[in-house]
Design a protein around this motif. Structure first.
Motif, PDB file in Angstrom:
ATOM      1  N   VAL A 253      14.218  -5.681  -9.065  1.00 29.30           N
ATOM      2  CA  VAL A 253      14.166  -4.794  -7.896  1.00 29.30           C
ATOM      3  C   VAL A 253      13.589  -3.424  -8.262  1.00 29.30           C
ATOM      4  CG1 VAL A 253      15.534  -3.637  -6.124  1.00 29.30           C
ATOM      5  CG2 VAL A 253      16.085  -5.977  -6.795  1.00 29.30           C
ATOM      6  N   GLU A 254      13.968  -2.890  -9.410  1.00 31.80           N
ATOM      7  CA  GLU A 254      13.452  -1.597  -9.841  1.00 31.80           C
ATOM      8  C   GLU A 254      11.934  -1.637  -9.996  1.00 31.80           C
ATOM      9  OE1 GLU A 254      12.833   2.231 -11.409  1.00 31.80           O
ATOM     10  OE2 GLU A 254      14.433   1.372 -10.191  1.00 31.80           O
ATOM     11  N   CYS A 255      11.422  -2.704 -10.588  1.00 30.12           N
ATOM     12  CA  CYS A 255       9.973  -2.848 -10.771  1.00 30.12           C
ATOM     13  C   CYS A 255       9.262  -3.004  -9.433  1.00 30.12           C
ATOM     14  CB  CYS A 255       9.678  -4.041 -11.667  1.00 30.12           C
ATOM     15  SG  CYS A 255      10.358  -3.897 -13.328  1.00 30.12           S
ATOM     16  N   SER A 256       9.896  -3.718  -8.516  1.00 35.76           N
ATOM     17  CA  SER A 256       9.319  -3.889  -7.181  1.00 35.76           C
ATOM     18  C   SER A 256       9.185  -2.547  -6.466  1.00 35.76           C
ATOM     19  CB  SER A 256      10.190  -4.841  -6.360  1.00 35.76           C
ATOM     20  OG  SER A 256       9.712  -4.957  -5.043  1.00 35.76           O
ATOM     21  N   ASN A 257      10.184  -1.695  -6.617  1.00 36.17           N
ATOM     22  CA  ASN A 257      10.134  -0.376  -5.986  1.00 36.17           C
ATOM     23  C   ASN A 257       9.040   0.495  -6.603  1.00 36.17           C
ATOM     24  OD1 ASN A 257      11.290   1.748  -4.221  1.00 36.17           O
ATOM     25  ND2 ASN A 257      11.850   2.699  -6.168  1.00 36.17           N
ATOM     26  N   ARG A 258       8.897   0.428  -7.925  1.00 33.53           N
ATOM     27  CA  ARG A 258       7.837   1.195  -8.583  1.00 33.53           C
ATOM     28  C   ARG A 258       6.464   0.728  -8.120  1.00 33.53           C
ATOM     29  NH1 ARG A 258       9.534   0.838 -14.865  1.00 33.53           N
ATOM     30  NH2 ARG A 258      11.759   1.314 -14.642  1.00 33.53           N
ATOM     31  N   SER A 260       5.728  -0.617  -5.294  1.00 32.13           N
ATOM     32  CA  SER A 260       5.546  -0.165  -3.923  1.00 32.13           C
ATOM     33  C   SER A 260       5.092   1.298  -3.893  1.00 32.13           C
ATOM     34  CB  SER A 260       6.856  -0.336  -3.136  1.00 32.13           C
ATOM     35  OG  SER A 260       6.732   0.165  -1.836  1.00 32.13           O
ATOM     36  N   ASN A 261       5.707   2.140  -4.720  1.00 31.17           N
ATOM     37  CA  ASN A 261       5.291   3.545  -4.806  1.00 31.17           C
ATOM     38  C   ASN A 261       3.849   3.656  -5.279  1.00 31.17           C
ATOM     39  OD1 ASN A 261       7.891   4.319  -4.068  1.00 31.17           O
ATOM     40  ND2 ASN A 261       8.574   4.583  -6.178  1.00 31.17           N
ATOM     41  N   TRP A 262       3.535   2.898  -6.325  1.00 31.19           N
ATOM     42  CA  TRP A 262       2.178   2.922  -6.889  1.00 31.19           C
ATOM     43  C   TRP A 262       1.149   2.510  -5.845  1.00 31.19           C
ATOM     44  CZ3 TRP A 262      -1.766  -0.494  -7.306  1.00 31.19           C
ATOM     45  CH2 TRP A 262      -2.794  -0.208  -8.226  1.00 31.19           C
ATOM     46  N   LEU A 263       1.426   1.417  -5.142  1.00 31.19           N
ATOM     47  CA  LEU A 263       0.460   0.876  -4.192  1.00 31.19           C
ATOM     48  C   LEU A 263       0.239   1.821  -3.015  1.00 31.19           C
ATOM     49  CD1 LEU A 263      -1.350  -1.499  -3.503  1.00 31.19           C
ATOM     50  CD2 LEU A 263       0.598  -2.616  -2.389  1.00 31.19           C
ATOM     51  N   ALA A 264       1.299   2.459  -2.532  1.00 34.68           N
ATOM     52  CA  ALA A 264       1.164   3.374  -1.395  1.00 34.68           C
ATOM     53  C   ALA A 264       0.275   4.568  -1.751  1.00 34.68           C
ATOM     54  CB  ALA A 264       2.546   3.849  -0.949  1.00 34.68           C
ATOM     55  N   VAL A 265       0.504   5.166  -2.909  1.00 36.25           N
ATOM     56  CA  VAL A 265      -0.311   6.321  -3.304  1.00 36.25           C
ATOM     57  C   VAL A 265      -1.746   5.881  -3.598  1.00 36.25           C
ATOM     58  CG1 VAL A 265      -0.566   8.176  -4.990  1.00 36.25           C
ATOM     59  CG2 VAL A 265       1.708   7.512  -4.208  1.00 36.25           C
ATOM     60  N   TYR A 266      -1.892   4.736  -4.228  1.00 35.76           N
ATOM     61  CA  TYR A 266      -3.234   4.221  -4.552  1.00 35.76           C
ATOM     62  C   TYR A 266      -4.056   3.984  -3.286  1.00 35.76           C
ATOM     63  CZ  TYR A 266      -6.794   0.875  -6.105  1.00 35.76           C
ATOM     64  OH  TYR A 266      -7.986   0.214  -6.329  1.00 35.76           O
ATOM     65  N   ILE A 267      -3.470   3.303  -2.293  1.00 34.11           N
ATOM     66  CA  ILE A 267      -4.187   3.011  -1.043  1.00 34.11           C
ATOM     67  C   ILE A 267      -4.516   4.290  -0.294  1.00 34.11           C
ATOM     68  CG2 ILE A 267      -3.956   1.913   1.216  1.00 34.11           C
ATOM     69  CD1 ILE A 267      -2.339  -0.297  -0.088  1.00 34.11           C
ATOM     70  N   SER A 268      -3.600   5.255  -0.327  1.00 34.43           N
ATOM     71  CA  SER A 268      -3.828   6.506   0.413  1.00 34.43           C
ATOM     72  C   SER A 268      -4.996   7.306  -0.145  1.00 34.43           C
ATOM     73  CB  SER A 268      -2.556   7.364   0.396  1.00 34.43           C
ATOM     74  OG  SER A 268      -2.286   7.852  -0.907  1.00 34.43           O
ATOM     75  N   ASN A 269      -5.367   7.063  -1.393  1.00 32.55           N
ATOM     76  CA  ASN A 269      -6.474   7.792  -2.006  1.00 32.55           C
ATOM     77  C   ASN A 269      -7.832   7.171  -1.715  1.00 32.55           C
ATOM     78  OD1 ASN A 269      -5.893  10.121  -4.239  1.00 32.55           O
ATOM     79  ND2 ASN A 269      -4.091   8.829  -3.925  1.00 32.55           N
ATOM     80  N   PHE A 270      -7.848   6.045  -1.028  1.00 27.66           N
ATOM     81  CA  PHE A 270      -9.117   5.382  -0.724  1.00 27.66           C
ATOM     82  C   PHE A 270      -9.191   5.024   0.756  1.00 27.66           C
ATOM     83  CE2 PHE A 270      -8.357   4.630  -5.245  1.00 27.66           C
ATOM     84  CZ  PHE A 270      -9.540   5.123  -5.778  1.00 27.66           C
ATOM     85  N   GLY A 271      -8.839   6.015   1.583  1.00 28.07           N
ATOM     86  CA  GLY A 271      -9.006   5.864   3.025  1.00 28.07           C
ATOM     87  C   GLY A 271      -8.114   4.813   3.652  1.00 28.07           C
ATOM     88  N   TYR A 272      -7.019   4.457   2.997  1.00 28.93           N
ATOM     89  CA  TYR A 272      -6.066   3.463   3.518  1.00 28.93           C
ATOM     90  C   TYR A 272      -6.748   2.111   3.761  1.00 28.93           C
ATOM     91  CZ  TYR A 272      -3.227   7.613   4.145  1.00 28.93           C
ATOM     92  OH  TYR A 272      -2.533   8.784   3.915  1.00 28.93           O
ATOM     93  N   GLN A 273      -7.787   1.837   2.973  1.00 28.54           N
ATOM     94  CA  GLN A 273      -8.484   0.567   3.082  1.00 28.54           C
ATOM     95  C   GLN A 273      -7.843  -0.455   2.149  1.00 28.54           C
ATOM     96  OE1 GLN A 273     -11.016   0.043   5.320  1.00 28.54           O
ATOM     97  NE2 GLN A 273     -10.601   2.150   5.992  1.00 28.54           N
ATOM     98  N   TRP A 274      -7.506  -1.617   2.708  1.00 31.08           N
ATOM     99  CA  TRP A 274      -6.891  -2.698   1.938  1.00 31.08           C
ATOM    100  C   TRP A 274      -7.126  -4.001   2.682  1.00 31.08           C
ATOM    101  CZ3 TRP A 274      -5.355  -2.630  -2.926  1.00 31.08           C
ATOM    102  CH2 TRP A 274      -4.563  -3.665  -3.414  1.00 31.08           C
ATOM    103  N   ASP A 275      -7.045  -5.095   1.976  1.00 27.36           N
ATOM    104  CA  ASP A 275      -7.208  -6.396   2.631  1.00 27.36           C
ATOM    105  C   ASP A 275      -5.874  -6.769   3.289  1.00 27.36           C
ATOM    106  OD1 ASP A 275      -7.972  -8.838   3.517  1.00 27.36           O
ATOM    107  OD2 ASP A 275      -8.424  -9.698   1.557  1.00 27.36           O
ATOM    108  N   TRP A 276      -5.627  -6.152   4.453  1.00 28.00           N
ATOM    109  CA  TRP A 276      -4.346  -6.345   5.122  1.00 28.00           C
ATOM    110  C   TRP A 276      -4.165  -7.763   5.646  1.00 28.00           C
ATOM    111  CZ3 TRP A 276      -1.464  -2.474   3.859  1.00 28.00           C
ATOM    112  CH2 TRP A 276      -1.994  -1.200   3.739  1.00 28.00           C
ATOM    113  N   ALA A 277      -5.251  -8.514   5.794  1.00 26.27           N
ATOM    114  CA  ALA A 277      -5.130  -9.871   6.316  1.00 26.27           C
ATOM    115  C   ALA A 277      -4.281 -10.750   5.400  1.00 26.27           C
ATOM    116  CB  ALA A 277      -6.527 -10.482   6.505  1.00 26.27           C
ATOM    117  N   LYS A 278      -4.234 -10.416   4.106  1.00 23.13           N
ATOM    118  CA  LYS A 278      -3.429 -11.205   3.173  1.00 23.13           C
ATOM    119  C   LYS A 278      -1.936 -11.017   3.412  1.00 23.13           C
ATOM    120  CE  LYS A 278      -6.896 -11.060  -0.512  1.00 23.13           C
ATOM    121  NZ  LYS A 278      -7.189 -10.627  -1.910  1.00 23.13           N
ATOM    122  N   TRP A 279      -1.570  -9.985   4.175  1.00 21.20           N
ATOM    123  CA  TRP A 279      -0.157  -9.716   4.429  1.00 21.20           C
ATOM    124  C   TRP A 279       0.335 -10.364   5.723  1.00 21.20           C
ATOM    125  CZ3 TRP A 279       1.832  -4.298   2.615  1.00 21.20           C
ATOM    126  CH2 TRP A 279       1.374  -4.057   1.316  1.00 21.20           C
TER     127      TRP A 279
END
Length: 345
Positions: A253-258, A260-279
């Motif tokens: 769970v701790e790794c999952s939370n980390r 999640s933090n990493w992915l949110a900041v990473y996506i926010s630095n590139f115009g919030y572009q992501w392959d959302w269809a996979k979700w």
């Protein structure tokens, strides 16, 4: 941990030590084999926490894995083509230099638990050919050392990380950034340098009980790497994240939370572009499933980094229900029930 340090050192220096005295080298290897054999029996029930709960436990398995690599290298004459040897260019100068006797290294009898070296647990996020196990370990050890030594400057770290493959022979690994057709490079048939960088990065991020450096360092380093090679590194990091997300149910769970933090900041630095269809497949899952909760937490963090309507516009219509209905607001511990007219104005 001292045995592990000795084993990794022998992998790097084994060939040179063999030339100086093969008998002593074999004696050291024999002592290590005896220790690992005894250590494996004593720690047969080792249940130290791992990042992925469906993976083998650490402890004795790490030493046994390292021993198998050492045996393979010893059988091959301690020759490793992935080991850099720039000193060979100055062999004549070194031969004429003054020789110094190095003092004996005395190991401490006991150390506080926090002072012991933590055995690394490199994640394998993409398949790698089994015949390249030694090369993979050496290259990832080289990459990990670079990440540690250049922690103070993420830009320099990203710069030198992308130059490591140039210090080894051309056939040690495949490099997508220099290939004429990067799309033809297959990690299942060859070692791919960019994927090894991603695996080391996420291994550090998910290190337990806590990562060696702040989480933001690994996030900012990934951002710098992608800026250096926008197209290739974007695909590599996205593939690595997809493979991790697929194993979220078995992740600590701790790794999952980390992550999640990493992915949110990473996506926010590139115009919030992501392959959302996979979700989209997570929408049909129950609310309490680990994968759906991970995606909801990540989207909530993205909302906090931007605003609700912005994130909704980025998502496919089927994924909108993963974001909160209302934008998050302040939750003050103390509130004023009544205000005078001057305060209202």
């Amino acid at each position: 941990c001292f045995v592990y340090i000795a084993m990794t050192t022998l992998l790097w220096a084994g060939q040179a030590l063999k030339e100086l005295g093969s008998g002593e080298l074999e004696a050291r290897l024999s002592v290590i084999e005896q220790y690992v054999d005894v250590h494996g029996k004593v720690n047969a029930d080792n249940t130290l926490t791992t990042v992925l709960h469906d993976a083998p436990t650490k402890g004795a398995d790490v030493l046994a894995y390292m021993l198998s690599i050492m045996r393979a290298v010893a059988d091959d004459g301690w020759a490793i083509d992935a080991v850099c040897a720039p000193y060979t260019m100055f062999a004549s100068e070194f031969a004429q230099a003054t020789q110094h006797e190095l003092p004996a290294l005395e190991l401490p009898v006991d150390l506080p638990a926090s002072s012991y070296y933590t055995l690394p647990e490199f994640l394998q996020l993409v398949p790698h050919p089994s015949e390249y196990t030694v090369r993979r370990f050496i290259m990832m050890d080289f990459i990990a050392d670079t990440v540690i030594q250049l922690e103070g400057n993420r830009k320099d770290c990203a710069k030198y990380l992308m130059q490591i493959h140039g210090l080894c022979n051309e056939d040690v690994c495949s490099v997508m950034t220099t290939a004429q057709h990067p799309e033809d490079v297959d990690p299942e048939t060859s070692l791919v340098f960019e994927y090894m960088v991603a695996e080391v990065l996420f291994s550090f991020l998910t290190q337990l009980p806590e990562s060696q450096f702040r989480e933001m360092y690994y996030t900012s380093l990934a951002i710098e790497l992608r800026k250096a090679e926008p197209q290739i590194l974007a695909n590599v990091l996205e593939t690595a994240v997809d493979n991790i997300v697929a194993r979220i149910p078995s992740m600590d769970v701790e790794c999952s939370n980390r992550l999640s933090n990493w992915l949110a900041v990473y996506i926010s630095n590139f115009g919030y572009q992501w392959d959302w269809a996979k979700w989209e497949s997570a929408v049909s899952e129950q609310d309490d499933t680990p994968r759906r909760r991970f995606m909801q937490e990540t989207l909530l963090k993205l909302v906090r980094l931007s605003y609700l309507d912005r994130i909704k516009l980025q998502l496919p219509e089927s994924c909108v229900e993963l974001v909160p209905v209302k934008a998050p607001t302040h939750n003050f511990k103390y509130t004023v029930q009544s205000m005078d007219e001057r305060t209202r104005e």
